[in-house]
Design an enzyme around this catalytic site. Structure first.
Site, short mmCIF file in Angstrom:
data_model
loop_
_atom_site.label_atom_id
_atom_site.label_comp_id
_atom_site.label_asym_id
_atom_site.label_seq_id
_atom_site.Cartn_x
_atom_site.Cartn_y
_atom_site.Cartn_z
N GLU A 79 -9.58 -0.22 5.50
CA GLU A 79 -10.03 0.35 6.77
C GLU A 79 -11.41 -0.19 7.14
OE1 GLU A 79 -7.81 2.05 8.26
OE2 GLU A 79 -7.07 3.78 7.17
N ASN A 81 -6.57 -0.24 14.33
CA ASN A 81 -8.03 -0.36 14.19
C ASN A 81 -8.41 -1.66 13.48
OD1 ASN A 81 -7.11 0.15 11.64
ND2 ASN A 81 -8.51 1.84 11.21
N ASP A 115 0.85 -1.19 0.00
CA ASP A 115 0.00 0.00 0.00
C ASP A 115 0.88 1.25 0.00
OD1 ASP A 115 0.95 -0.18 2.61
OD2 ASP A 115 -1.02 -0.26 3.55
N HIS A 141 -7.11 -2.77 10.66
CA HIS A 141 -6.95 -2.79 9.20
C HIS A 141 -5.77 -3.67 8.80
CE1 HIS A 141 -4.12 1.02 8.97
NE2 HIS A 141 -3.43 -0.07 9.21
P1 PGA Z 1 2.83 -0.69 12.33
O1 PGA Z 1 1.60 -0.36 11.37
O2 PGA Z 1 3.50 -1.89 11.74
O3 PGA Z 1 3.70 0.52 12.23
O4 PGA Z 1 2.29 -0.94 13.69
C1 PGA Z 1 0.70 -1.35 11.05
C2 PGA Z 1 -0.47 -0.73 10.34
O5 PGA Z 1 -0.93 0.35 10.74
O6 PGA Z 1 -0.96 -1.33 9.39
#
Ligand code: PGA
Length: 237
Positions: A141, A134, A65, A136
């Site tokens: 999302e 959250n 992404d 995701h």
């Molecule tokens: P992080 O992010 O690996 O920095 O915890 C994960 C995400 O938000 O998908």
């Protein structure tokens, strides 16, 4: 789902990178889909440390992404992360890498471009995912449709609070992301969950109940997901 609790993120990185190295040896042109963010960095570092054990000549990589509306060379884009942690240290050939342009003049066309690249090169052999605060995965999302494909996402408030977004010095306008469908079509998925701050979402995820409000929970419907969680994230209280 195969769930494995290990002591810390370093042990997880070792375990996953060992498995990935074996897969690359079996299939040198493996297609790896790589998440960015804090979670998978040590896994990539381990892959780099072990690079004398395998060839990256044919290895193919797709970026999971990207933040939208930000110049590609902003140090906090997923692109900058990919260049720094994967593409440069592993010498991935330019023609073997594809990923969203964060600043594409026409984001909708950019989505179509990645979709067709994936049709040509896919399916993904190994997809490496982190879990958002959250729930995701990538920028799928909540609430996320199971049938969603590669798309432009409206970023949640949690995503806008992610250290990458905060560090950008400008607000990303959207997310460009593979959808639940492209992720689910991956042959093997590694989901990594580390750190105390992920306790609550990890607990919800580990109930195994599938809901559009916790997009990662769709992974329970996939036949080859390896979820690695560290002790800090896996507080069973
Ligand atoms: P992080 O992010 O690996 O920095 O915890 C994960 C995400 O938000 O998908």
């Amino acid at each position: 789902m195969y769930i494995k609790e290990l002591k810390d993120s370093k042990e997880i990185a070792r375990a996953i990178s060992d498995l990935i190295v074996e897969r690359i040896k079996e299939k040198p042109n493996l297609l790896i889909c790589a998440a960015t963010g804090g979670t998978p960095t040590q896994t990539y570092q381990q892959l780099v440390d072990q690079k004398s054990r395998y060839s990256t000549e044919k290895l193919r990589v797709i970026k999971l992404d990207e933040w939208g509306g930000v110049p590609m060379d902003n140090p906090e884009t997923c692109e900058s992360y990919m260049q720094k942690h994967i593409l440069k240290p592993l010498n991935i050939h330019q023609e073997n890498y594809f990923g969203f342009n964060s600043n594409a003049p026409n984001p909708e066309e950019e989505i179509q471009r990645i979709k067709s690249e994936l049709k040509k090169n896919g399916p993904i052999d190994i997809c490496i995912l982190g879990l958002g605060m959250n729930g995701h995965i990538a920028f799928n999302e909540p609430p996320s449709d199971f049938n969603s494909e590669c798309h432009i996402a409206t970023l949640s408030k949690e995503s806008l609070l992610h250290p990458m977004a905060v560090g950008m010095g400008t607000n990303p306008t959207c997310g460009l992301t593979l959808g639940i469908q492209e992720i689910m079509q991956s042959k093997t998925i590694f989901l990594i969950i580390t750190g105390e701050h992920k306790q609550e979402i990890a607990k919800n995820f580990l109930t195994g109940s599938v809901s559009k409000h916790l997009p990662a929970s769709y992974l329970w419907m996939h036949s080859d997901v390896h979820c690695y969680i560290d002790k800090q994230a896996n507080n069973k209280k």
